[in-house]
Design a protein around this motif. Structure first.
Motif, PDB file in Angstrom:
ATOM      1  N   CYS A   1      40.821  23.098 -17.253  1.00 24.70           N
ATOM      2  CA  CYS A   1      41.130  24.338 -16.537  1.00 24.70           C
ATOM      3  C   CYS A   1      39.928  25.278 -16.548  1.00 24.70           C
TER       4      CYS A   1
ATOM      5  N   HIS B   1      51.709  29.948 -19.865  1.00 27.25           N
ATOM      6  CA  HIS B   1      53.123  29.682 -20.112  1.00 27.25           C
ATOM      7  C   HIS B   1      53.261  29.045 -21.488  1.00 27.25           C
TER       8      HIS B   1
ATOM      9  N   LEU C   1      59.842  21.625 -21.496  1.00 25.90           N
ATOM     10  CA  LEU C   1      59.120  22.436 -20.508  1.00 25.90           C
ATOM     11  C   LEU C   1      59.914  23.659 -20.077  1.00 25.90           C
TER      12      LEU C   1
ATOM     13  N   GLU D   1      54.186  25.190 -26.603  1.00 22.56           N
ATOM     14  CA  GLU D   1      52.969  24.552 -26.118  1.00 22.56           C
ATOM     15  C   GLU D   1      52.314  25.464 -25.081  1.00 22.56           C
TER      16      GLU D   1
ATOM     17  N   CYS E   1      50.515  26.201 -21.891  1.00 20.80           N
ATOM     18  CA  CYS E   1      50.301  25.581 -20.586  1.00 20.80           C
ATOM     19  C   CYS E   1      49.626  26.597 -19.675  1.00 20.80           C
TER      20      CYS E   1
ATOM     21  N   LYS F   1      49.605  15.129 -17.751  1.00 15.66           N
ATOM     22  CA  LYS F   1      49.452  16.444 -18.379  1.00 15.66           C
ATOM     23  C   LYS F   1      49.389  17.552 -17.337  1.00 15.66           C
TER      24      LYS F   1
ATOM     25  N   VAL G   1      51.005  23.284 -13.580  1.00 17.97           N
ATOM     26  CA  VAL G   1      50.452  23.727 -14.858  1.00 17.97           C
ATOM     27  C   VAL G   1      49.750  22.550 -15.517  1.00 17.97           C
ATOM     28  N   TYR G   2      48.890  22.894 -16.466  1.00 16.36           N
ATOM     29  CA  TYR G   2      48.264  21.881 -17.315  1.00 16.36           C
ATOM     30  C   TYR G   2      48.757  22.072 -18.739  1.00 16.36           C
ATOM     31  N   ARG G   3      49.279  20.992 -19.325  1.00 19.96           N
ATOM     32  CA  ARG G   3      49.761  21.029 -20.699  1.00 19.96           C
ATOM     33  C   ARG G   3      48.576  20.791 -21.634  1.00 19.96           C
ATOM     34  N   THR G   4      48.170  21.807 -22.374  1.00 19.09           N
ATOM     35  CA  THR G   4      46.947  21.711 -23.179  1.00 19.09           C
ATOM     36  C   THR G   4      47.125  20.896 -24.448  1.00 19.09           C
TER      37      THR G   4
END
Length: 527
Positions: free
Chosen positions: A314, A346, A352, A362, A364, A383, A396-399
């Motif tokens: 990101c 988020h 989620l 998490e 995001c 992800k 979104v991107y799940r980090t």
């Protein structure tokens, strides 16, 4: 729980190199880059980059192509990077400090790589790749005959501008792609939020392959300032500090560990080059504020410390926090602040769903900074997912990072959910190192964990079960350096008879640390 960044309108075509071109037209004689006693103006750099862009076009490497750059820090590096962007292509940095075997592995992970820009000093590292390698020096006469004006190439905010490698959960490096819109948005936010301008000269102190280095390289050119480059393949604290004292550097982007080294260097010598900076923007690993507290509180210190958080997927930076407001006594972990412009954070649970304020979740990332995904692996792109926000779909991107939001609305990062770790600002998957160790003669199995020095610094420790006799540390280290970058080679090697297992049948790394890390120095080690 959602943290929302300020909404700021972007141009219809948010493209970073267009900002550079605007400065080249407005201040053509301003110094753009200084390296090893040589300098180039904005007009000269623009012309050289334009010629290289035309060269790429004549080779058919235009919009959508991927161009590898394996160069030491130099004016030619910026020519290659800017020329690639102007051609509509994306550049892929290959760090010449990496061993050739590692570079070969990375090269094999880039689908449809067009060519590689190298130099006589770096070409040997990539010469066996099944792709053309070119030298700008050898092409100088030909390039001189090409137009010095920008090629007519239409580039959009959704086009990929660069792609960098990060560690993969499978042990294979991932190639993550960043979009022009995200990169532009990051630099525009830094410029507007912190007042960066034509005098905000920058010194690059991080390795070329690091995601942080991409914005460190381009932000000063985005703002019309001068970019200072160190003529060193590896970080050199003495050289960096000398350049700070000799030149009008105002900004540094770095990992937290690099900040500690620079602060230690200045403190030991009684200098003030760091305290006179406008900004130090740093992050990439948990902050140990006590390492810099005395320096930060020095009388006359005018340097603003920005503790930042983000991921390569990101566009590197998602949040930022001014440490002037940090009170260590009231909070154990320093916040990483609030989101950049056009960026949202988020906090989600395993299903989620948004967590309640104050609860952990998490981290995001959503908004302009979210990248185009991984170019070399399909499953990992899971992800990048979609959630519903106020009845509307949101990408979104799940980090994989865990955190919470304070009552003041500041994000706090608590650590990783998965097995990946951060050491000296670099995200590393220990399985990469374990696989490399397992391939060595005399190693039956190995486990790699993060341990901490007496000063609280994170480092890698390898626990090795040998085949027969003990291994010599120098032999193991030398063998690893042939396939892994230096930052992935463990600082310590400990020989153990077996790897303990948890009740779930997995290697119990905590048990390894408890059993062996309190031994006297030199005992039970591979050295």
């Amino acid at each position: 729980m959602i943290l929302q960044g300020k909404r700021v309108a972007l141009p219809s075509a948010p493209v970073v190199h267009k900002q550079f071109e605007a400065h080249a037209a407005a201040t053509p004689d301003a110094v753009a880059v200084f390296c090893a006693g040589q300098q180039v103006t904005y007009a000269e750099l623009d012309a050289r980059a334009n010629r290289f862009a035309h060269f790429l076009a004549t080779c058919g490497h235009g919009r959508g192509a991927k161009v590898g750059v394996c160069l030491d820090y130099s004016i030619d590096m910026l020519v290659a990077v800017l020329g690639t962007l102007k051609a509509g292509a994306a550049y892929v940095p290959f760090d010449p400090a990496y061993p050739s075997a590692r570079l070969q592995l990375l090269l094999g992970q880039v689908p449809d790589l067009a060519l590689i820009v190298a130099s006589p000093a770096t070409a040997g590292l990539v010469e066996s790749a099944a792709v053309e390698v070119i030298d700008l020096g050898q092409l100088s006469d030909y390039l001189a005959g090409l137009p010095a004006t920008a090629p007519a190439v239409s580039v959009t905010g959704d086009d990929v501008c660069y792609a960098v490698f990060t560690s993969g959960s499978t042990g294979t490096p991932k190639l993550t792609a960043v979009r022009h819109e995200g990169w532009f948005n990051l630099m525009n936010w830094l410029k507007l939020e912190y007042g960066l301008h034509q005098g905000s000269n920058n010194l690059v102190v991080s390795a070329f392959g690091f995601d942080l280095s991409q914005r460190a390289l381009m932000t000063p050119l985005f703002c019309g300032a001068t970019q200072y480059l160190m003529a060193s393949r590896n970080f050199d604290a003495m050289l960096a500090y000398r350049m700070l004292t000799e030149h009008e550097v105002r900004v540094i982007h770095c990992a937290s560990s690099t900040l500690y080294l620079l602060v230690d260097w200045e403190t030991a010598r009684g200098g003030d080059a760091l305290t006179r900076l406008d900004y130090m923007l740093f992050g990439g690993e948990p902050l140990k504020f006590e390492r810099i507290a005395d320096w930060a509180r020095r009388e006359g210190n005018t340097c603003t410390l920005l503790h930042q958080y983000g991921v390569a997927e990101c566009t590197d930076v998602a949040t930022s926090y001014d440490l002037a407001g940090h009170r260590p006594g009231g909070q154990q972990v320093a916040p990483v602040g609030r989101p950049a412009h056009n960026t949202d954070i988020h906090l989600l649970d395993a299903q989620l769903r948004g967590v309640a304020p104050g609860e952990q979740g998490e981290i995001c990332i959503a908004g302009a900074s979210v990248g185009a995904g991984y170019l070399n692996t399909g499953p990992e792109n899971q992800k990048f997912t979609t959630i519903e926000v106020d009845g509307e779909p949101r990408r979104v991107y799940r980090t994989g990072d865990r955190g919470y939001v304070t009552e003041a609305g500041e994000l706090v990062v608590l650590g990783r959910i998965d097995a990946q770790v951060k050491v000296r600002g670099m995200r590393i998957d220990p399985t990469d190192i374990e696989r490399a160790l397992a391939r060595l003669s005399g190693v039956r199995e190995a486990a790699v964990v993060v341990t901490y020095t007496g000063a609280g610094e994170a480092e890698l420790t390898a626990f090795i079960v040998p085949e027969g006799e003990d291994l010599a540390e120098n032999d193991v280290r030398t063998a690893l350096l042939e396939t892994l970058p230096r930052n992935m080679v463990p600082a310590a090697f400990i020989t153990v008879p077996r790897l303990p297992l948890s009740p779930h049948g997995k290697v119990d790394r905590a048990a390894l640390v408890d059993a062996y890390m309190n031994q006297p120095a030199g005992s039970a080690t591979a050295a």
